[in-house]
Design an enzyme around this catalytic site. Sequence first.
Site, PDB file in Angstrom:
ATOM      1  CE1 TYR A  25      -3.029   3.153   0.882  1.00  0.00           C
ATOM      2  CE2 TYR A  25      -1.556   3.419   2.758  1.00  0.00           C
ATOM      3  CZ  TYR A  25      -2.544   3.920   1.931  1.00  0.00           C
ATOM      4  OH  TYR A  25      -3.026   5.184   2.129  1.00  0.00           O
ATOM      5  CB  THR A  79       0.920   9.888   3.225  1.00  0.00           C
ATOM      6  OG1 THR A  79       1.485  10.106   4.511  1.00  0.00           O
ATOM      7  CG2 THR A  79       1.924  10.300   2.153  1.00  0.00           C
ATOM      8  CB  SER A 107      -3.836  12.787   4.649  1.00  0.00           C
ATOM      9  OG  SER A 107      -4.904  12.196   3.941  1.00  0.00           O
ATOM     10  CD  GLN A 129      -5.467  15.531   1.143  1.00  0.00           C
ATOM     11  OE1 GLN A 129      -5.436  14.738   2.080  1.00  0.00           O
ATOM     12  NE2 GLN A 129      -6.372  15.484   0.181  1.00  0.00           N
ATOM     13  CE1 TYR A 131      -7.601  13.135  -2.028  1.00  0.00           C
ATOM     14  CE2 TYR A 131      -7.494  11.965   0.057  1.00  0.00           C
ATOM     15  CZ  TYR A 131      -6.982  12.219  -1.198  1.00  0.00           C
ATOM     16  OH  TYR A 131      -5.869  11.558  -1.620  1.00  0.00           O
ATOM     17  CB  THR A 157      -5.825  16.248  -3.025  1.00  0.00           C
ATOM     18  OG1 THR A 157      -4.760  16.582  -2.138  1.00  0.00           O
ATOM     19  CG2 THR A 157      -5.354  15.162  -3.981  1.00  0.00           C
ATOM     20  CE  LYS A 253      -0.284  15.938  -2.930  1.00  0.00           C
ATOM     21  NZ  LYS A 253      -0.970  14.666  -3.202  1.00  0.00           N
ATOM     22  CG  HIS A 277      -2.298  10.885  -5.620  1.00  0.00           C
ATOM     23  ND1 HIS A 277      -3.194  11.833  -5.219  1.00  0.00           N
ATOM     24  CD2 HIS A 277      -2.314   9.945  -4.636  1.00  0.00           C
ATOM     25  CE1 HIS A 277      -3.736  11.494  -4.063  1.00  0.00           C
ATOM     26  NE2 HIS A 277      -3.206  10.344  -3.691  1.00  0.00           N
TER      27      HIS A 277
HETATM   28  C1  LIG Z   1       0.824   5.806   1.183  1.00  0.00           C
HETATM   29  C2  LIG Z   1       0.449   7.085   0.500  1.00  0.00           C
HETATM   30  C3  LIG Z   1      -0.743   7.713   0.827  1.00  0.00           C
HETATM   31  C4  LIG Z   1      -1.097   8.919   0.210  1.00  0.00           C
HETATM   32  N1  LIG Z   1      -2.242   9.567   0.614  1.00  0.00           N
HETATM   33  C5  LIG Z   1      -2.516  10.794   0.116  1.00  0.00           C
HETATM   34  C6  LIG Z   1      -3.608  11.550   0.641  1.00  0.00           C
HETATM   35  O1  LIG Z   1      -4.312  11.116   1.544  1.00  0.00           O
HETATM   36  N2  LIG Z   1      -3.835  12.775   0.092  1.00  0.00           N
HETATM   37  C7  LIG Z   1      -3.059  13.299  -0.918  1.00  0.00           C
HETATM   38  O2  LIG Z   1      -3.301  14.413  -1.378  1.00  0.00           O
HETATM   39  N3  LIG Z   1      -2.013  12.598  -1.402  1.00  0.00           N
HETATM   40  C8  LIG Z   1      -1.717  11.381  -0.909  1.00  0.00           C
HETATM   41  N4  LIG Z   1      -0.629  10.688  -1.384  1.00  0.00           N
HETATM   42  C9  LIG Z   1       0.225  11.301  -2.419  1.00  0.00           C
HETATM   43  C10 LIG Z   1       1.351  12.136  -1.806  1.00  0.00           C
HETATM   44  O3  LIG Z   1       0.858  13.292  -1.175  1.00  0.00           O
HETATM   45  C11 LIG Z   1       2.367  12.593  -2.867  1.00  0.00           C
HETATM   46  O4  LIG Z   1       1.680  13.250  -3.910  1.00  0.00           O
HETATM   47  C12 LIG Z   1       3.203  11.462  -3.441  1.00  0.00           C
HETATM   48  O5  LIG Z   1       3.442  10.457  -2.490  1.00  0.00           O
HETATM   49  C13 LIG Z   1       4.529  12.011  -3.945  1.00  0.00           C
HETATM   50  O6  LIG Z   1       5.311  11.019  -4.507  1.00  0.00           O
HETATM   51  P1  LIG Z   1       6.500  10.272  -3.706  1.00  0.00           P
HETATM   52  O7  LIG Z   1       5.838   9.300  -2.806  1.00  0.00           O
HETATM   53  O8  LIG Z   1       7.276   9.606  -4.793  1.00  0.00           O
HETATM   54  O9  LIG Z   1       7.292  11.310  -2.947  1.00  0.00           O
HETATM   55  C14 LIG Z   1      -0.251   9.481  -0.792  1.00  0.00           C
HETATM   56  C15 LIG Z   1       0.938   8.830  -1.118  1.00  0.00           C
HETATM   57  C16 LIG Z   1       1.300   7.662  -0.482  1.00  0.00           C
HETATM   58  C17 LIG Z   1       2.618   7.023  -0.834  1.00  0.00           C
END
Ligand SMILES: Cc1cc2nc3c(=O)[nH]c(=O)nc-3n(C[C@H](O)[C@H](O)[C@H](O)COP(=O)(O)O)c2cc1C
Length: 386
Positions: A25, A79, A107, A129, A131, A157, A253, A277
């Site tokens: 995940y 995240t 998040s 952040q 949603y 986002t 975002k 993302h």
């Molecule tokens: C496990 C995980 C959960 C994430 N959950 C969210 C989230 O809840 N809201 C959001 O805007 N982005 C979420 N993202 C995206 C991150 O904010 C970000 O855009 C992305 O991880 C950047 O890439 P990187 O992991 O290579 O640094 C998530 C990413 C991961 C890896």
Amino acid sequence: MHAFSCVEDYRLAARRRLTKLAFDYLEGGAEDGEALRRNREAFGQWGFAPRVMQDISQTTSQTTLWGRAAAAPMVVGPTGLNGLFWPRADELLARAAADAGLPFVLSTASTSLLEDVRAAVPDGELWLQLYVQQDRRIAESMMRRAREAGFRTLMLTVDTPVHGKRDHDTRNGFKLPLRFTPRLVADCMRHPHWSWQMLVGGAPQLRNIAKSVGERADLARHAAMLSRQMDLSLSWDDLAWVRRHWPGEVLVKGILTLDDARQAQAHGADGIVVSNHGGRQLGSTLAPVEALPMIVDAVNAGGPAMAVFLDGGVRRGGDVAKAVALGAKGVLLGRAPLYGVAARGGQGVAGVLELLLGELRTTLQLLGCASVDDLTPQRLAKLPSL
Ligand SMILES: Cc1cc2nc3c(=O)[nH]c(=O)nc-3n(C[C@H](O)[C@H](O)[C@H](O)COP(=O)(O)O)c2cc1C
């Protein structure tokens, strides 16, 4: 005890400690993982073009974001479901970010209440952040709570109207609330430390959404269901609705195209995050760092000032330097701090941030830059393929 010399070392430790369900995940991309791979590889298209014999005795990575000081152009990004990696991971990430002098973005899908994160870091620069679910009252409640808790900046986002197709999660039977299938039980037995933590602390829940939903009964099931019901009618005009509920800065975002960058600017966003993302939504896209230069040019060509951030694939201080040289105000860190928290809790996040800050500083000095303002496109060369 392992020596952690780079983010990759934390990634390997995280993979050892987490169940396959949790690590996949954290790590996985959508479909065949093309966007995910490209995010990383695209940084390799540029090499550094260093200047020598510059006075770098006073080099600093400091910057300001809307007049507030940050130790570097880095933000610990949002995240969801962080409690799957370590108990109270949101608080630990926020604490380590504040100690390093960096903002932390909580998040909507956090497993800790935003009020608890604020209590853990009364001194921290916290962003929310957002949603937007079909029932807009959930988002309105969350914005109100975050305002009251002194969160400064909102990050809306917009690249997640529906969830990307993540084959690994389907294969692992990953769904909220967690169900202990024979497969997950076997996975747990191979990862006793993680399993013990979850047993003692309870399986992570989307507590933040649950609080804004305001339901008492069967919170986990209700929040998980509601969290999937995004408002598919959300459009650019709704930025005005967000503004009515949020007095601070608003960032959008999940931008990858010129047209959307211009729309964000025209609708008065204070900033955008060029992002796919982390390769978790569409299976294959342009890497954010490839889209960045043209988006920066378009934004600078006219219209109100707007900060352009980038995320996706940042694993080295040098990646931060490249993004800034290409015109980014800063980068968000997604997986990198998660590897830290999944490997060693709060100490692990602190370790990851310290490594990245150290690498950025070394890169600046080797480039002959005394500050991040000296990071211009001239410090990069597009590498011919070998
Ligand atoms: C496990 C995980 C959960 C994430 N959950 C969210 C989230 O809840 N809201 C959001 O805007 N982005 C979420 N993202 C995206 C991150 O904010 C970000 O855009 C992305 O991880 C950047 O890439 P990187 O992991 O290579 O640094 C998530 C990413 C991961 C890896």
